[in-house]
Motif scaffolding. Structure first.
Motif, mmCIF file in Angstrom:
data_model
loop_
_atom_site.group_PDB
_atom_site.id
_atom_site.type_symbol
_atom_site.label_atom_id
_atom_site.label_comp_id
_atom_site.label_asym_id
_atom_site.label_seq_id
_atom_site.Cartn_x
_atom_site.Cartn_y
_atom_site.Cartn_z
ATOM 1 N N GLU A 1 4.986 13.857 -5.463
ATOM 2 C CA GLU A 1 3.367 14.441 -6.524
ATOM 3 C C GLU A 1 3.132 12.226 -7.073
ATOM 4 N N ALA A 2 4.414 11.909 -7.645
ATOM 5 C CA ALA A 2 4.706 10.609 -7.538
ATOM 6 C C ALA A 2 3.311 9.886 -6.721
ATOM 7 N N VAL A 3 4.018 9.967 -5.958
ATOM 8 C CA VAL A 3 2.717 9.194 -4.560
ATOM 9 C C VAL A 3 1.941 9.373 -4.465
ATOM 10 N N LYS A 4 1.411 11.369 -4.182
ATOM 11 C CA LYS A 4 -0.005 10.736 -4.003
ATOM 12 C C LYS A 4 -0.970 10.844 -5.503
ATOM 13 N N ALA A 5 -0.136 10.745 -6.737
ATOM 14 C CA ALA A 5 -0.468 9.975 -8.031
ATOM 15 C C ALA A 5 -1.099 8.433 -7.937
ATOM 16 N N ALA A 6 -0.025 7.919 -6.912
ATOM 17 C CA ALA A 6 -0.022 6.607 -7.333
ATOM 18 C C ALA A 6 -1.382 6.273 -5.509
ATOM 19 N N ALA A 7 -1.694 6.967 -4.873
ATOM 20 C CA ALA A 7 -1.913 6.112 -3.494
ATOM 21 C C ALA A 7 -3.972 6.559 -3.756
ATOM 22 N N ASP A 8 -3.952 5.455 -2.925
ATOM 23 C CA ASP A 8 -5.649 4.954 -3.302
ATOM 24 C C ASP A 8 -6.406 5.918 -2.493
ATOM 25 N N GLU A 9 -6.374 6.620 -2.329
ATOM 26 C CA GLU A 9 -6.343 7.675 -0.898
ATOM 27 C C GLU A 9 -5.669 9.270 -0.862
ATOM 28 N N ALA A 10 -6.337 10.178 -0.808
ATOM 29 C CA ALA A 10 -5.911 11.545 -0.388
ATOM 30 C C ALA A 10 -4.759 10.927 0.839
ATOM 31 N N LEU A 11 -3.809 11.802 -0.073
ATOM 32 C CA LEU A 11 -2.437 11.977 1.316
ATOM 33 C C LEU A 11 -2.136 13.570 1.750
ATOM 34 N N MET B 1 1.013 -1.023 0.328
ATOM 35 C CA MET B 1 0.193 -0.073 0.043
ATOM 36 C C MET B 1 0.851 1.419 0.111
ATOM 37 N N VAL B 2 0.665 2.181 -1.304
ATOM 38 C CA VAL B 2 1.437 4.116 -1.264
ATOM 39 C C VAL B 2 1.469 4.033 0.495
ATOM 40 N N SER B 3 3.028 4.638 1.036
ATOM 41 C CA SER B 3 1.747 5.798 1.727
ATOM 42 C C SER B 3 3.386 6.685 2.025
ATOM 43 N N SER B 4 3.019 7.985 2.983
ATOM 44 C CA SER B 4 4.158 9.126 3.193
ATOM 45 C C SER B 4 5.220 8.715 3.402
ATOM 46 N N ASN B 5 5.312 7.428 3.729
ATOM 47 C CA ASN B 5 7.119 6.976 3.136
ATOM 48 C C ASN B 5 7.940 6.513 2.547
ATOM 49 N N ASP B 6 6.866 6.190 1.168
ATOM 50 C CA ASP B 6 7.731 6.507 -0.035
ATOM 51 C C ASP B 6 7.896 7.658 -0.967
#
Length: 331
Positions: free
Chosen positions: A35-45, A1-6
């Protein structure tokens, strides 16, 4: 799961491939990673990526994650431009060993010898002529030819380990001062490593106060900013008028040596004394066989050199054209 740590993971991958980069590029990469992490996340980060405070906080988190690896994402301001530069540096061991991926053991030994001559240059010149740099090959009794040495020197410059001026003199680059700081500190100590009075960063080129025994040293860009609002030396409080040619300032860097001045000199390298301290000396070729006790003529020459330094002026548009000064650590 994508997170801010990515964001940290992507950012480290980006800087690993670049090594040495400007703060502007580093911050651009950071923004792109967010921007890349935000785009790949399933929910808003909610990932802060705007402003100096957010950047400093991100760098602190990066260094916290690198602490166990004895690595640090460190910055240093370029001595000529004043721009902040970043690099991932090793905080443990012989930092020069990281050059082994690009250079042979013989070439690294040659690099260390040149760095030694730069750091021990008289009058805080922090530079060495092309002639003196090539002469180090013979001093090391290396089987490297002159052509090979010239090619290696060109590689040191091309890869950012050394700078070569229009006068043909070699000095330490921002990359070397940043990535090899621990090596320089442990090898040469405080007597040969100057710090800027304003920014407190390592200084190998800039200006010094003209007052005898004053320890003020400034990068040229720090000096220009300081002089806009101050008219006295921050240490000795002597008058520093706003006009750059109203009072002489003393050079730190290659402006402290005249062309050809160090080509007739032979370096006697530092050696360990019985007490464990280090000594280093230098002499002209025709003085090599003379006793180590300075003669009256030699003493007069040194005094004359200091008097000549006091007559030089600083031009606001020229960084390197200054006069010699004796190293503060030896006063």
């Amino acid at each position: 799961m994508v997170s801010s740590n990515d964001v940290q993971r992507l950012f480290l991958q980006a800087i690993f491939s670049r090594g040495f980069l400007s703060e502007k590029l580093a911050m651009t990469l950071w923004t792109k990673c967010v921007e890349a992490v935000k785009a790949a996340a399933d929910e808003a980060l909610d990932i802060p990526n705007d402003g100096r405070a957010a950047w400093d906080d991100f760098v602190a988190k990066i260094n916290a994650s690198l602490d166990n690896l004895d690595l640090e994402f460190r910055h240093l301001h370029d001595e000529l431009t004043g721009r902040a530069m970043y690099a991932l540096v090793n905080r443990k061991g012989d930092e020069v060993a990281q050059m082994a991926t690009d250079y042979t053991a013989q070439e690294i030994t040659y690099f260390k010898a040149i760095v030694e001559q730069i750091m021990l240059a008289p009058n805080e010149a922090y530079s060495v002529s092309s002639f003196a740099a090539l002469r180090e090959v013979n001093a090391l009794k290396s089987n490297m030819t002159k052509t090979q040495a010239e090619n290696v020197l060109g590689s040191f410059v091309a890869k950012g380990w050394l700078l070569k001026s229009r006068r043909g003199r070699y000095s330490l680059s921002t990359r070397t001062l940043l990535e090899l700081y621990k090596y320089l500190k442990e090898t040469f100590g405080d007597d040969y490593i100057l710090e800027c009075t304003i920014c407190m960063e390592t200084l190998t080129r800039g200006v010094a106060c003209y007052t005898a025994n004053c320890k003020t040293r400034m990068h040229y860009h720090c000096f220009k900013r300081f002089r806009r609002q101050n008219s006295t030396c921050p240490a000795c409080k002597h008058d520093w008028p706003q006009e750059p040619d109203a009072k002489p300032l003393i050079p730190v860097g290659e402006g402290a040596v005249k062309d050809g001045q160090d080509e007739g000199r032979r370096r006697v390298r530092r050696k360990d004394t019985p007490e464990g301290s280090n000594e280093e000396d230098e002499m002209d070729d025709d003085e090599a066989s003379q006793p180590s006790q300075p003669t009256q003529t030699q003493t007069q020459k040194k005094k004359s050199g200091r008097q000549n330094a006091a007559s030089m002026d600083v031009d606001d548009d020229e960084v390197d054209d200054y006069a010699p000064r004796r190293r503060s650590g030896r006063q």
